[in-house]
Design a protein around this motif. Structure first.
Motif, PDB file in Angstrom:
ATOM      1  N   ASN A 176       0.862  -1.171   0.000  1.00 51.15           N
ATOM      2  CA  ASN A 176       0.000   0.000   0.000  1.00 51.15           C
ATOM      3  C   ASN A 176       0.904   1.230   0.000  1.00 51.15           C
ATOM      4  OD1 ASN A 176      -2.779   1.035   0.239  1.00 51.15           O
ATOM      5  ND2 ASN A 176      -2.042   1.917   2.159  1.00 51.15           N
ATOM      6  N   VAL A 177       0.514   2.253  -0.746  1.00 50.72           N
ATOM      7  CA  VAL A 177       1.318   3.462  -0.874  1.00 50.72           C
ATOM      8  C   VAL A 177       0.449   4.666  -0.539  1.00 50.72           C
ATOM      9  CG1 VAL A 177       2.649   4.899  -2.482  1.00 50.72           C
ATOM     10  CG2 VAL A 177       2.716   2.415  -2.688  1.00 50.72           C
ATOM     11  N   VAL A 178       1.015   5.580   0.235  1.00 50.56           N
ATOM     12  CA  VAL A 178       0.395   6.867   0.494  1.00 50.56           C
ATOM     13  C   VAL A 178       1.329   7.908  -0.101  1.00 50.56           C
ATOM     14  CG1 VAL A 178      -0.347   8.533   2.249  1.00 50.56           C
ATOM     15  CG2 VAL A 178      -0.717   6.081   2.615  1.00 50.56           C
ATOM     16  N   VAL A 179       0.807   8.759  -0.971  1.00 45.38           N
ATOM     17  CA  VAL A 179       1.618   9.785  -1.623  1.00 45.38           C
ATOM     18  C   VAL A 179       1.288  11.134  -1.019  1.00 45.38           C
ATOM     19  CG1 VAL A 179       2.234  10.885  -3.812  1.00 45.38           C
ATOM     20  CG2 VAL A 179       1.665   8.450  -3.757  1.00 45.38           C
ATOM     21  N   MET A 180       2.351  11.833  -0.596  1.00 45.45           N
ATOM     22  CA  MET A 180       2.211  13.156  -0.003  1.00 45.45           C
ATOM     23  C   MET A 180       2.777  14.192  -0.968  1.00 45.45           C
ATOM     24  SD  MET A 180       1.020  12.316   3.063  1.00 45.45           S
ATOM     25  CE  MET A 180       1.274  13.732   4.089  1.00 45.45           C
ATOM     26  N   ASP A 181       2.165  15.357  -0.982  1.00 43.72           N
ATOM     27  CA  ASP A 181       2.668  16.487  -1.760  1.00 43.72           C
ATOM     28  C   ASP A 181       2.610  17.704  -0.850  1.00 43.72           C
ATOM     29  OD1 ASP A 181       3.600  17.978  -3.949  1.00 43.72           O
ATOM     30  OD2 ASP A 181       1.558  18.431  -4.611  1.00 43.72           O
ATOM     31  N   PHE A 182       3.768  18.185  -0.439  1.00 45.08           N
ATOM     32  CA  PHE A 182       3.864  19.319   0.479  1.00 45.08           C
ATOM     33  C   PHE A 182       3.016  19.098   1.733  1.00 45.08           C
ATOM     34  CE2 PHE A 182       5.061  21.151  -3.616  1.00 45.08           C
ATOM     35  CZ  PHE A 182       6.298  21.704  -3.266  1.00 45.08           C
ATOM     36  N   GLY A 183       3.120  17.903   2.321  1.00 49.83           N
ATOM     37  CA  GLY A 183       2.447  17.594   3.572  1.00 49.83           C
ATOM     38  C   GLY A 183       0.977  17.236   3.452  1.00 49.83           C
ATOM     39  N   ARG A 184       0.484  17.123   2.240  1.00 56.68           N
ATOM     40  CA  ARG A 184      -0.926  16.807   2.018  1.00 56.68           C
ATOM     41  C   ARG A 184      -1.027  15.480   1.278  1.00 56.68           C
ATOM     42  NH1 ARG A 184      -4.317  18.313  -2.050  1.00 56.68           N
ATOM     43  NH2 ARG A 184      -2.589  19.270  -3.089  1.00 56.68           N
ATOM     44  N   LYS A 185      -1.906  14.606   1.774  1.00 53.71           N
ATOM     45  CA  LYS A 185      -2.094  13.323   1.107  1.00 53.71           C
ATOM     46  C   LYS A 185      -2.856  13.545  -0.195  1.00 53.71           C
ATOM     47  CE  LYS A 185      -5.101  10.085   2.462  1.00 53.71           C
ATOM     48  NZ  LYS A 185      -5.707   8.957   3.181  1.00 53.71           N
ATOM     49  N   ILE A 186      -2.259  13.036  -1.304  1.00 57.09           N
ATOM     50  CA  ILE A 186      -2.930  13.197  -2.599  1.00 57.09           C
ATOM     51  C   ILE A 186      -3.388  11.869  -3.188  1.00 57.09           C
ATOM     52  CG2 ILE A 186      -1.816  15.387  -3.153  1.00 57.09           C
ATOM     53  CD1 ILE A 186       0.099  13.804  -5.006  1.00 57.09           C
ATOM     54  N   ALA A 187      -2.865  10.763  -2.659  1.00 62.38           N
ATOM     55  CA  ALA A 187      -3.290   9.455  -3.179  1.00 62.38           C
ATOM     56  C   ALA A 187      -2.947   8.371  -2.164  1.00 62.38           C
ATOM     57  CB  ALA A 187      -2.604   9.154  -4.505  1.00 62.38           C
ATOM     58  N   GLU A 188      -3.732   7.295  -2.209  1.00 61.13           N
ATOM     59  CA  GLU A 188      -3.472   6.135  -1.355  1.00 61.13           C
ATOM     60  C   GLU A 188      -4.052   4.908  -2.031  1.00 61.13           C
ATOM     61  OE1 GLU A 188      -4.255   4.452   3.161  1.00 61.13           O
ATOM     62  OE2 GLU A 188      -5.034   6.406   2.604  1.00 61.13           O
ATOM     63  N   GLY A 189      -3.314   3.798  -1.940  1.00 60.25           N
ATOM     64  CA  GLY A 189      -3.810   2.552  -2.494  1.00 60.25           C
ATOM     65  C   GLY A 189      -2.690   1.650  -2.953  1.00 60.25           C
ATOM     66  N   PRO A 190      -3.030   0.612  -3.695  1.00 59.81           N
ATOM     67  CA  PRO A 190      -2.009  -0.292  -4.231  1.00 59.81           C
ATOM     68  C   PRO A 190      -1.094   0.461  -5.201  1.00 59.81           C
ATOM     69  CG  PRO A 190      -4.211  -1.223  -4.467  1.00 59.81           C
ATOM     70  CD  PRO A 190      -4.392   0.188  -4.040  1.00 59.81           C
ATOM     71  N   PRO A 191       0.175   0.081  -5.270  1.00 61.96           N
ATOM     72  CA  PRO A 191       1.128   0.782  -6.137  1.00 61.96           C
ATOM     73  C   PRO A 191       0.663   0.933  -7.582  1.00 61.96           C
ATOM     74  CG  PRO A 191       2.285  -0.784  -4.757  1.00 61.96           C
ATOM     75  CD  PRO A 191       0.826  -1.006  -4.521  1.00 61.96           C
ATOM     76  N   ALA A 192       0.066  -0.104  -8.156  1.00 62.33           N
ATOM     77  CA  ALA A 192      -0.369  -0.037  -9.557  1.00 62.33           C
ATOM     78  C   ALA A 192      -1.423   1.042  -9.769  1.00 62.33           C
ATOM     79  CB  ALA A 192      -0.897  -1.396 -10.010  1.00 62.33           C
ATOM     80  N   VAL A 193      -2.291   1.230  -8.800  1.00 64.36           N
ATOM     81  CA  VAL A 193      -3.341   2.243  -8.906  1.00 64.36           C
ATOM     82  C   VAL A 193      -2.759   3.634  -8.671  1.00 64.36           C
ATOM     83  CG1 VAL A 193      -5.505   3.069  -7.874  1.00 64.36           C
ATOM     84  CG2 VAL A 193      -5.148   0.615  -8.241  1.00 64.36           C
ATOM     85  N   VAL A 194      -1.957   3.774  -7.620  1.00 62.90           N
ATOM     86  CA  VAL A 194      -1.384   5.070  -7.258  1.00 62.90           C
ATOM     87  C   VAL A 194      -0.476   5.607  -8.363  1.00 62.90           C
ATOM     88  CG1 VAL A 194       0.207   6.198  -5.644  1.00 62.90           C
ATOM     89  CG2 VAL A 194      -1.606   4.706  -4.778  1.00 62.90           C
ATOM     90  N   SER A 195       0.281   4.731  -8.997  1.00 64.59           N
ATOM     91  CA  SER A 195       1.218   5.190 -10.025  1.00 64.59           C
ATOM     92  C   SER A 195       0.517   5.772 -11.249  1.00 64.59           C
ATOM     93  CB  SER A 195       2.154   4.051 -10.438  1.00 64.59           C
ATOM     94  OG  SER A 195       1.425   3.024 -11.079  1.00 64.59           O
ATOM     95  N   ARG A 196      -0.766   5.461 -11.431  1.00 65.42           N
ATOM     96  CA  ARG A 196      -1.537   6.000 -12.567  1.00 65.42           C
ATOM     97  C   ARG A 196      -2.390   7.200 -12.188  1.00 65.42           C
ATOM     98  NH1 ARG A 196      -2.520   0.362 -13.155  1.00 65.42           N
ATOM     99  NH2 ARG A 196      -4.633   0.691 -12.388  1.00 65.42           N
ATOM    100  N   ASP A 197      -2.358   7.579 -10.911  1.00 63.88           N
ATOM    101  CA  ASP A 197      -3.186   8.685 -10.439  1.00 63.88           C
ATOM    102  C   ASP A 197      -2.677  10.009 -11.036  1.00 63.88           C
ATOM    103  OD1 ASP A 197      -3.945  10.959  -8.621  1.00 63.88           O
ATOM    104  OD2 ASP A 197      -5.000   9.336  -7.575  1.00 63.88           O
ATOM    105  N   PRO A 198      -3.561  10.779 -11.669  1.00 60.73           N
ATOM    106  CA  PRO A 198      -3.144  12.043 -12.295  1.00 60.73           C
ATOM    107  C   PRO A 198      -2.500  13.035 -11.313  1.00 60.73           C
ATOM    108  CG  PRO A 198      -5.368  11.461 -12.984  1.00 60.73           C
ATOM    109  CD  PRO A 198      -4.974  10.486 -11.919  1.00 60.73           C
ATOM    110  N   LYS A 199      -2.983  13.071 -10.064  1.00 60.83           N
ATOM    111  CA  LYS A 199      -2.384  13.978  -9.066  1.00 60.83           C
ATOM    112  C   LYS A 199      -0.949  13.579  -8.759  1.00 60.83           C
ATOM    113  CE  LYS A 199      -6.777  14.883  -6.772  1.00 60.83           C
ATOM    114  NZ  LYS A 199      -7.549  14.558  -5.574  1.00 60.83           N
ATOM    115  N   VAL A 200      -0.690  12.275  -8.698  1.00 60.02           N
ATOM    116  CA  VAL A 200       0.662  11.783  -8.431  1.00 60.02           C
ATOM    117  C   VAL A 200       1.572  12.111  -9.606  1.00 60.02           C
ATOM    118  CG1 VAL A 200       2.061   9.703  -8.033  1.00 60.02           C
ATOM    119  CG2 VAL A 200      -0.158   9.963  -6.885  1.00 60.02           C
TER     120      VAL A 200
END
Length: 161
Positions: A128-152
């Motif tokens: 499971n991956v949680v992606v932060m951008d300047f201290g704000r969570k922008i995505a969370e989920g399995p790596p395959a899903v998170v890596s395709r997230d437009p915000k990420v």
């Protein structure tokens, strides 16, 4: 200090010594043998037995990173928190570290909280991956899903998806 002594420091919380017995050195030899044996077993597991009795000073950077992991494991954690463990490592060392973290997670029954900017390693070893951008969570989920997230993609690649 030697590599073995460094790892033994990580086990200090597991020591049976207390405020009264430590200054009087009651039972310290047996305790040091026990902790030394445990530390040596961990070093062997991490492929570091050959440097156990060498001073840490002057050892390669990648080896020092594994010694840090060994010292953490000596405390018998349930949660292993790693803050950018791949920083300063070569690509091959990063690959080895990723495989090692996965093995330690499985062999020691650990939950691993990994803070890392090396995205290939994160995506390769995480459940499971949680992606932060300047201290704000922008995505969370399995790596395959998170890596395709437009915000990420926007935050880490600098362009629109």
């Amino acid at each position: 200090m030697t590599v073995l002594q460094n790892v033994m420091v990580g086990a200090h919380a597991k020591s049976k010594q207390n405020f009264f017995t430590a200054p009087l050195r009651i039972g310290t030899r047996a305790e040091e043998r026990r902790l030394g044996s445990m530390a040596y077993d961990i070093l062997t597991d991490l492929g570091l037995a050959e440097v156990a009795f060498q001073p840490c000073a002057g050892l390669p950077f990648g080896t020092l990173k594994r010694i840090e992991l060994a010292r953490a494991l000596a405390s018998e954690p349930k949660l292993l928190m790693l803050d950018e463990p791949a920083s300063g490592l070569t690509h091959s060392e990063v690959d080895e570290l990723g495989a090692l973290v996965q093995r330690l997670r499985d062999d020691y029954g650990l939950t691993v909280l990994l803070v890392e900017h090396h995205m290939a390693m994160v995506m390769g070893i995480s459940d499971n991956v949680v992606v932060m951008d300047f201290g704000r969570k922008i995505a969370e989920g399995p790596p395959a899903v998170v890596s395709r997230d437009p915000k990420v993609i926007e935050a880490y690649l600098g362009g629109a998806a």
